[in-house]
Enzyme design. Structure first.
Site, PDB file in Angstrom:
ATOM      1  N   SER A   1       0.851  -1.272  -0.163  1.00 41.15           N
ATOM      2  CA  SER A   1       0.010  -0.171  -0.005  1.00 41.15           C
ATOM      3  C   SER A   1       0.865   1.243   0.039  1.00 41.15           C
ATOM      4  O   SER A   1       0.166   2.259  -0.155  1.00 41.15           O
ATOM      5  CB  SER A   1      -0.997   0.062   1.128  1.00 41.15           C
ATOM      6  OG  SER A   1      -0.127   0.221   2.486  1.00 41.15           O
TER       7      SER A   1
ATOM      8  N   LYS B   1      -6.122   3.576   9.311  1.00 45.96           N
ATOM      9  CA  LYS B   1      -5.249   4.618   8.391  1.00 45.96           C
ATOM     10  C   LYS B   1      -5.772   6.048   8.782  1.00 45.96           C
ATOM     11  O   LYS B   1      -5.020   7.005   9.145  1.00 45.96           O
ATOM     12  CB  LYS B   1      -4.911   4.129   7.163  1.00 45.96           C
ATOM     13  CG  LYS B   1      -4.294   2.963   6.805  1.00 45.96           C
ATOM     14  CD  LYS B   1      -3.963   2.509   5.472  1.00 45.96           C
ATOM     15  CE  LYS B   1      -3.193   1.381   5.445  1.00 45.96           C
ATOM     16  NZ  LYS B   1      -3.139   1.023   3.787  1.00 45.96           N
TER      17      LYS B   1
END
Length: 796
Positions: free
Chosen positions: A692, A735
């Site tokens: 990611s 996140k």
């Protein structure tokens, strides 16, 4: 009239006895007397006694006439059979109670012509029936031999016929007398005996008796076969009984008999009370017999006792009653845990199904989330809401398959696995069973515990779970299994397929503030002995603790810091200063010392070649700074910061995208040929991996190429392809929480993650601007301060 049939040699020569035409009649209730047969009779009826007296007063001869209906006490002329036996009274004995006993011997068959007198006793006119003597023939001889042989066979098969009778029968050649002798010893029914008596022709009578004898022999053979089989069973049982008695006597001599008998009986009683399966009952009986035969000091004896204790100590058919009150369950879950709506909704669904369908199988739930978010405590709350016992098994670091399935009894010190041990601890067969930290299960030469758990967590198989120690099937289908994990990736796919995954994300600062006020502060004040009116936590003070002294998705460190503050207050009170204290932001820094986390200081200015990424770890979300520098060289890519293989490959893909971007925008591709590119991810002591960070690395490389700074207050996350497309990522909520906690103002996420936005708390989405990007061009337009192009789509 009571009788006992006895047959013996004729004491009187019947041929010499002259029968009168008129004889007193003695009705016989339940027997037929044949000629030449001596029988004792017991007489109690008054008329019968008078008839005997009359016979004794005259010539001692009396007519023995069987009754048609044995139940009649006062038979009349019509109640007697037409043919009886004329007999002579040999002896008579009077008894004190008025009864008399006589010994009679049959003389000849006699036909009752008519009853001449009814009172005070019956008297009848008779006619003596003379028997014809046929000529000797082969049929005559064959019948005589057959009857004698059948008599012998009957005696050999256990028929109670005296040896004296057998001697007489052996010497008889007269078919009529032989037939009467045999019939009198066959214990015939009244009807059959009367038929024989009324059969006058000797050979015909002998043939009828022979048929009856053959039937008797067949019955005796069948009886002997049945007796032999029963005797075999009885002999085996008696032998076992005698051996057990001897063993008991030996044990009593050794002083151990009573205790062993009581112990064995207690095992059998427990097995009956627990409702064990048929297989388990058979195994218990087998082991009990081994225990009886084993020496009390032998190692085998101790193993058997341990096994029996476990087998009879388990809650086979013991179940706790589920509390199927949905309102109560919701109240308990809401009181113990803030938010977690999906998990609470799933528990209420299970309760509703149980209420509508009582035999519903227990679900197998898997709670996945960072540490400290309340996964384990949620299991306890579920057990309390259901009214069930709670069992927790930590699987962290477990490498041995025997921890799950148990050891076989051949090993020294063998025990059942932790599953069976947990059920015994719960004392019910339907507890809430929590398997904690399943993502940390190991595998080595001792086996793979995850594979052993496949049967435990499979609803189609766990109704017959076999522990190696028990060796019998145990039903786990009523157990509600809950597993917890920080990450799903380490879990075996077949294992994960059997569970229903429920994700539990980290908490926002506002949620932490509410949980601290509602749960953590009252708990820590009580544990540290601080009265609630002596310490007051202000909202700025709590926010200071959350932002400056903790950096986590869960609540453990926050609770630890609140506990530390409470202990500081406790010291103050213990020294005599019980004045109430208000814990505000300034007081927090004074009590806990300087702030420990300075995340926002890393984002103080924009830099060339430095981009801000977002990471998802087992502990929650975090920001990730990607640094890139160019050094004179040969175009090598240098990667540092303990990067995993996936992240290294992602960096290669980002470099290819950066070169393609340079060519597409008229840049100098030779930059990447003449220089070595060094990419570093700070916090080098922490291993990092995952795809990611692709767009973050690509942004840093393009920033380095164009010498354009990257917006430090914009964080990004997304996997990149060689064509520059941005792919979806996981852990979006964690996140975004990390971005919020570190002061990030904008976040770029993949377009494919649009579907995850409704799950993000509105408090987070209101403070962090979320941009959606489907390719690298859109990311760079947002990240680079002077990059050309159209802005990407915004979503709040």
């Amino acid at each position: 009239m009571n009788t006992t049939t006895t047959t013996t040699t004729p004491a009187i020569d019947q041929e010499e006895v002259v029968l009168p035409d008129v004889l007193p009649v003695l009705p016989l209730k339940d027997m037929v007397i044949f000629p030449y047969i001596i029988v004792p009779l017991s007489i109690s009826r008054e008329k019968s006694v008078l008839a005997v007296d009359q016979a004794l007063a005259e010539n001692r001869v009396i007519l023995l006439a069987p009754q048609k209906d044995p139940s009649l006490e006062d038979p009349g002329p019509d109640d007697l059979q037409s043919i009886g036996t004329a007999a002579i009274i040999m002896r008579m004995l009077k008894l004190p109670d008025g009864r008399i006993r006589i010994l009679v011997q049959g003389i000849a068959r006699a036909e009752v012509q008519h009853v001449s007198r009814e009172e005070p006793f019956l008297q009848a006119r008779i006619r003596r029936i003379e028997e014809t003597e046929g000529e000797a023939s082969l049929e005559h001889e064959a019948l005589v031999r057959s009857v004698k042989e059948n008599l012998e066979r009957a005696v050999n098969l256990g028929k109670a016929i005296s040896s004296e009778v057998m001697v007489i029968a052996a010497n008889l050649e007269d078919p009529g007398r032989l037939a009467d002798l045999a019939a009198s010893n066959l214990e015939l029914k009244m009807v059959e005996a009367q038929q024989i008596l009324e059969t006058i022709e000797p050979l015909e009578r002998l043939a009828a008796v022979n048929e009856l004898l053959q039937r008797e022999v067949q019955l005796l053979q069948m009886q002997q076969q049945i007796s032999s089989e029963a005797r075999g069973e009885m002999d085996r049982s008696q032998r076992e009984y005698f051996l057990r008695q001897q063993l008991k006597a030996i044990r009593n001599e050794l002083g151990e008999g009573d205790e062993l008998a009581e112990e064995i009986e207690s095992y059998r009683t427990k097995a009956a009370e627990k409702g064990l399966s048929e297989e388990a009952l058979e195994e218990i009986e087998r082991q009990v017999r081994r225990l009886e035969r084993s020496h009390p000091d032998s190692a085998e004896n101790a193993v058997i006792r341990t096994y029996l204790d476990w087998l009879t100590g388990l809650p086979w058919q013991t179940f706790s009653q589920d509390r199927l009150d949905l309102d109560h369950a919701k109240e308990v879950l809401d009181r113990d845990h803030y938010n977690l709506e999906k998990v609470k909704e799933r528990i209420l669904e299970y309760l509703a199904v149980r209420k509508l369908k009582g035999d519903a199988r227990g679900p197998i739930l898997c709670f996945v989330g960072p540490p400290g978010v309340g996964k384990t405590s949620l299991g306890r709350s579920i057990a309390r809401a259901l009214g069930r016992e709670f069992v927790r098994l930590s699987l962290g670091g477990v490498h041995d398959e025997a921890e799950i399935r148990g050891h076989r009894r051949t090993y020294v010190g063998a025990l059942p696995g932790r599953i069976i041990q947990g059920l015994q601890q719960a004392e019910t067969s339907n507890p809430v069973f929590m398997l904690d930290e399943i993502d940390k299960v190991g595998a080595d030469y001792r086996g793979d515990p995850s594979s052993a758990l496949l049967e435990v967590l499979d609803p189609e198989q766990n109704n017959s779970f076999r522990d190696h120690f028990l060796g019998v099937a145990y039903d786990l289908s009523k157990v509600m299994f809950i597993t917890t994990a920080n990450l799903l990736d380490p879990i075996q796919p077949a294992f994960l397929d059997r569970m229903e995954v429920l994700r539990i994300s980290g908490y926002t600062d506002q949620e932490k503030l509410l949980i601290a006020r509602k749960h953590l502060i009252p708990k820590q004040l009580e544990e540290n002995g601080v009265p609630t009116d002596r310490a007051t936590f202000t909202e700025p003070g709590l926010k200071k603790v959350i932002s400056a002294y903790t950096k986590e998705a869960g609540l453990r460190n926050l609770e630890r810091e609140i506990g530390s503050l409470c202990r500081k207050v406790a010291v103050r009170i213990a020294r005599g200063n019980d004045k109430p204290i208000k814990i505000d932001a300034a007081r927090v820094e004074k009590l806990l010392g300087p702030a420990r986390h300075f995340s926002e200081e890393l984002l103080d200015r924009d830099r060339v070649g430095v981009s801000t990424g977002l990471a998802w770890t087992a502990a929650g979300g975090d920001i990730l700074l990607i640094e890139a520098v160019a050094l004179p060289g040969e175009g090598k890519l240098i990667l540092t910061g303990q990067l995993g293989d996936v992240m290294r490959e992602s960096a290669q893909a980002a470099l290819s995208n950066a070169r393609a971007y340079a060519v597409a925008h008229g840049g100098d591709d030779s930059f990447f040929v003449k220089n070595d590119i060094h990419i570093h991810v700070p916090a080098g002591s922490i291993p990092k991996d995952g795809p990611s960070a692709g767009i973050t690395i690509a942004s840093a490389l393009v920033s380095l190429l164009l010498e354009t700074p990257v917006d430090c207050r914009l964080a990004m996350t997304g996997e990149i392809t060689l064509r520059g497309e941005v792919l979806a990522i996981g852990g979006l909520k964690e996140k975004l929480l990390a971005a919020l906690a570190t002061g990030v103002e904008q976040v770029v996420i993949p377009e494919a993650n649009r579907r995850d936005l409704p799950e993000i708390p509105r408090a987070v989405r209101n403070k962090v601007q979320v941009h959606l990007a489907s390719n690298l061009q859109q990311v760079l337009e947002l990240a680079l301060r002077t990059a050309p192009g159209e802005p990407a789509t915004d979503e709040k």
